[in-house]
Design an enzyme around this catalytic site. Structure first.
Site, PDB file in Angstrom:
ATOM      1  CG  HIS A 306      -2.079   0.919   1.085  1.00 27.07           C
ATOM      2  ND1 HIS A 306      -1.995   2.264   1.341  1.00 27.07           N
ATOM      3  CD2 HIS A 306      -3.343   0.679   0.666  1.00 27.07           C
ATOM      4  CE1 HIS A 306      -3.173   2.809   1.093  1.00 27.07           C
ATOM      5  NE2 HIS A 306      -4.011   1.882   0.684  1.00 27.07           N
ATOM      6  CG  ASP A 363      -8.439  -4.440  -2.840  1.00 26.74           C
ATOM      7  OD1 ASP A 363      -9.665  -4.330  -2.781  1.00 26.74           O
ATOM      8  OD2 ASP A 363      -7.680  -3.517  -3.167  1.00 26.74           O
TER       9      ASP A 363
HETATM   10  N1  CMC Z   1       4.133  -7.514  -4.771  1.00 24.91           N
HETATM   11  C1  CMC Z   1       5.469  -7.464  -4.981  1.00 24.91           C
HETATM   12  N2  CMC Z   1       6.211  -6.345  -4.830  1.00 24.91           N
HETATM   13  C2  CMC Z   1       5.579  -5.236  -4.458  1.00 24.91           C
HETATM   14  C3  CMC Z   1       4.185  -5.206  -4.227  1.00 24.91           C
HETATM   15  C4  CMC Z   1       3.459  -6.395  -4.395  1.00 24.91           C
HETATM   16  N3  CMC Z   1       2.134  -6.442  -4.189  1.00 24.91           N
HETATM   17  N4  CMC Z   1       3.806  -3.960  -3.882  1.00 24.91           N
HETATM   18  C5  CMC Z   1       4.931  -3.224  -3.898  1.00 24.91           C
HETATM   19  N5  CMC Z   1       5.999  -3.990  -4.238  1.00 24.91           N
HETATM   20  C6  CMC Z   1       7.418  -3.582  -4.290  1.00 24.91           C
HETATM   21  C7  CMC Z   1       7.705  -2.761  -5.536  1.00 24.91           C
HETATM   22  O1  CMC Z   1       8.124  -3.577  -6.599  1.00 24.91           O
HETATM   23  C8  CMC Z   1       8.805  -1.852  -5.037  1.00 24.91           C
HETATM   24  O2  CMC Z   1       9.990  -2.589  -4.973  1.00 24.91           O
HETATM   25  P1  CMC Z   1      11.426  -1.859  -5.220  1.00 24.91           P
HETATM   26  O3  CMC Z   1      11.561  -0.855  -4.112  1.00 24.91           O
HETATM   27  O4  CMC Z   1      12.420  -2.962  -5.171  1.00 24.91           O
HETATM   28  O5  CMC Z   1      11.332  -1.225  -6.569  1.00 24.91           O
HETATM   29  C9  CMC Z   1       8.392  -1.568  -3.593  1.00 24.91           C
HETATM   30  O6  CMC Z   1       7.621  -2.706  -3.182  1.00 24.91           O
HETATM   31  C10 CMC Z   1       7.541  -0.310  -3.449  1.00 24.91           C
HETATM   32  O7  CMC Z   1       6.431  -0.437  -4.326  1.00 24.91           O
HETATM   33  P2  CMC Z   1       5.796   0.721  -5.158  1.00 24.91           P
HETATM   34  O8  CMC Z   1       5.215   0.181  -6.418  1.00 24.91           O
HETATM   35  O9  CMC Z   1       6.772   1.859  -5.271  1.00 24.91           O
HETATM   36  O10 CMC Z   1       4.650   1.156  -4.160  1.00 24.91           O
HETATM   37  P3  CMC Z   1       3.445   2.079  -4.516  1.00 24.91           P
HETATM   38  O11 CMC Z   1       3.142   2.825  -3.288  1.00 24.91           O
HETATM   39  O12 CMC Z   1       3.716   2.863  -5.744  1.00 24.91           O
HETATM   40  O13 CMC Z   1       2.260   1.061  -4.882  1.00 24.91           O
HETATM   41  C11 CMC Z   1       0.493  -0.463  -4.661  1.00 24.91           C
HETATM   42  C12 CMC Z   1       1.279   0.669  -4.011  1.00 24.91           C
HETATM   43  C13 CMC Z   1      -0.720  -0.767  -3.818  1.00 24.91           C
HETATM   44  C14 CMC Z   1       0.001  -0.031  -6.059  1.00 24.91           C
HETATM   45  C15 CMC Z   1       1.408  -1.707  -4.768  1.00 24.91           C
HETATM   46  O14 CMC Z   1       1.791  -2.135  -3.483  1.00 24.91           O
HETATM   47  C16 CMC Z   1       0.754  -2.843  -5.538  1.00 24.91           C
HETATM   48  O15 CMC Z   1       0.830  -2.877  -6.768  1.00 24.91           O
HETATM   49  N6  CMC Z   1       0.054  -3.813  -4.836  1.00 24.91           N
HETATM   50  C17 CMC Z   1      -0.654  -4.854  -5.516  1.00 24.91           C
HETATM   51  C18 CMC Z   1      -1.994  -4.324  -6.014  1.00 24.91           C
HETATM   52  C19 CMC Z   1      -2.973  -4.097  -4.872  1.00 24.91           C
HETATM   53  O16 CMC Z   1      -3.139  -4.940  -4.013  1.00 24.91           O
HETATM   54  N7  CMC Z   1      -3.667  -2.947  -4.908  1.00 24.91           N
HETATM   55  C20 CMC Z   1      -4.655  -2.584  -3.908  1.00 24.91           C
HETATM   56  C21 CMC Z   1      -4.199  -1.435  -3.063  1.00 24.91           C
HETATM   57  S1  CMC Z   1      -5.163  -1.204  -1.554  1.00 24.91           S
HETATM   58  C22 CMC Z   1      -6.745  -0.714  -2.012  1.00 24.91           C
HETATM   59  C23 CMC Z   1      -6.832   0.355  -3.006  1.00 24.91           C
HETATM   60  O17 CMC Z   1      -6.212   1.405  -2.881  1.00 24.91           O
HETATM   61  O18 CMC Z   1      -7.593   0.179  -3.939  1.00 24.91           O
END
Ligand code: CMC
Length: 433
Positions: A306, A363
């Protein structure tokens, strides 16, 4: 005394005031940055950007705290119901009995769709995604309620909110019925909000659907947990669209479109698809975790991570317990729940997830509950949208009432070609695809 932040370049020093929130969170007010310094900030994904001051929802992602209008989500989950929470979010304080009765009556009055609007469903293919229908139909509401689309005063806002909150549920249920080729079922005045949603989805003309009280409560609770989450992608979309002066229905319709994506509200559907893949034997839980850690795989552990929570999402905690309760009362078993629990256990011990502070989000467990209730996968984000609607309305209202609001219009750093000249078509080189 006002705190300031000093920014220096080689020649000058600039002072920017610090804005302090209720819980002592701090933001540097850079509204004069460009005019004073010539610089803009660059913050892709807005991870460090406060887009507004807001009085609606407080999150402390480090501590796993979520409060609507100051009230902890755990207390609301225990004592409140979705309509009370919707009213709280929109108006800022808990309603008296009289206020509550008034809002309930307005919701009941607005539960039906205009008969002409109903015919719009016939224009969609039967297998259309219900989020596409939801977004289109909510936008279409502005044609049927043009006067209330841009509500001006509290009474009009109340009515517009009731129209949206009540009709979104009817639209959602009708789109489900469409996909099954079943006749639309109308709402009943005596039913609660969640009960009516389930009734309109699952009743048949010859066979009413008996809503189990615990299932009704579970759906209500899921809606409460989704009701607001401050400046997330869809809510920021609603506020951005609203900033152009767009009407409430159009702004919410855009919010629904933003919510649909698999990184946002579409993640609940993506979680179940991931669990199904594991269950069908295409991979096991360990392989799934391995792939999620491999950046080249293009796979993430859906329902994990998140932007704000760097701790267990408090909503996921409640939903995890709720899933066990629902399974219990329905005497239901699902191998997908076991897989989800296994994935969580492996991930929470794995240094990749630990170091990045990736925990289950809202989720991760919601889809498992929807599955137990019989809701099809493509309707999960629709339930999320129904839940998030009061938050969108509250933010639309807050944005519109802020006299200092300006149209949302970010800047950029241009990195394209420098000035070049127009080339006649016969002199142009081939372009690589
Ligand atoms: N699985 C594997 N790696 C992950 C995941 C994941 N679910 N989420 C983040 N990471 C890694 C990402 O690759 C990055 O690694 P590095 O620092 O080595 O590059 C690090 O963690 C930080 O991730 P980010 O993409 O910079 O984080 P963000 O804040 O931009 O994204 C997120 C947040 C929710 C989009 C992401 O965690 C994600 O894609 N999760 C899976 C999709 C999901 O469950 N979404 C629902 C979110 S909660 C409800 C809502 O808001 O709708």
């Amino acid at each position: 005394m006002t705190e300031n932040i000093i920014l220096k370049d080689d020649h000058n020093e600039f002072k920017f005031p610090v804005v302090v929130g209720t819980e002592n969170e701090k933001g540097i007010d850079i509204s004069n940055l460009r005019s004073e310094t010539g610089y803009v900030t660059l913050d892709p994904g807005y991870g460090n950007t406060g887009s507004c001051e807001s009085r609606i929802t407080y999150i402390n992602g480090e501590k796993g705290i979520l409060r609507y209008r100051g009230i902890p989500i755990e207390e609301l989950a225990q004592h409140s119901d979705f309509i009370e929470v919707a009213d709280l979010l929109i108006w800022g304080s808990l309603a008296t009995k009289k206020m509550r009765e008034r809002f309930t009556a307005l919701l009941t009055d607005n539960a039906l769709l205009h008969e002409s609007l109903k015919h719009h469903f016939e224009g969609f293919p039967f297998d259309a995604h219900p989020m596409a229908m939801l977004s289109a139909m909510v936008n279409a509401l502005s044609c049927y309620h043009p006067v209330l689309a841009l509500p001006q005063n509290p009474r009009e806002i109340e009515e517009a909110a009731a129209i949206l909150i009540s009709k979104i549920r009817t639209i959602a249920a009708f789109s489900y019925k469409m996909s099954r080729g079943e006749p639309f079922i109308y709402p009943k005045a005596k039913f609660s909000y969640a009960e009516n949603l389930l009734h309109m989805m699952f009743s048949l003309p010859h066979e009413p659907y008996e809503v189990h009280p615990e299932v009704k409560r579970a759906v209500d609770l899921i809606l409460i947990l989704h009701a607001d989450h401050e400046q997330n992608c869809s809510t920021s979309t609603v506020r951005m669209v609203a900033s152009s002066g767009a009407n409430l229905f159009a702004s919410v319709s855009a919010g629904i479109a933003a919510l649909w994506g698999p990184l946002h509200g579409g993640a609940n559907q993506a979680v179940i698809e991931m669990l199904e893949k594991i269950h069908s034997g295409n991979m096991d839980a360990k392989q799934c975790i391995k792939m999620a850690k491999d950046k080249d795989s293009g796979i993430r552990l859906m329902g994990f991570g998140h932007r704000v929570y760097k701790n267990y999402d408090p909503r996921a905690q409640i939903l995890k317990e709720l899933s066990k309760k629902v399974f219990n009362v329905l005497n239901y078993e699902d191998p997908l729940l076991d897989i989800a629990l296994e994935l969580e256990e492996i991930a929470l011990k794995d240094s990749y997830f630990v170091e990045r502070k990736l925990y289950p989000n809202v989720d991760f467990y919601s889809g498992i509950i929807f599955r137990a209730i019989g809701v099809p996968k493509n309707m999960y984000p629709v339930f999320f949208a129904i839940g998030r609607l009061p938050g969108w309305i509250a933010h639309w209202r807050e944005a519109n009432e802020n006299k200092k609001s300006r149209i949302a219009r970010p800047r950029q750093i241009y990195t394209g070609p420098a000035k070049s000249n127009y080339v006649p078509i016969e002199q142009r080189p081939d372009r690589k695809p």
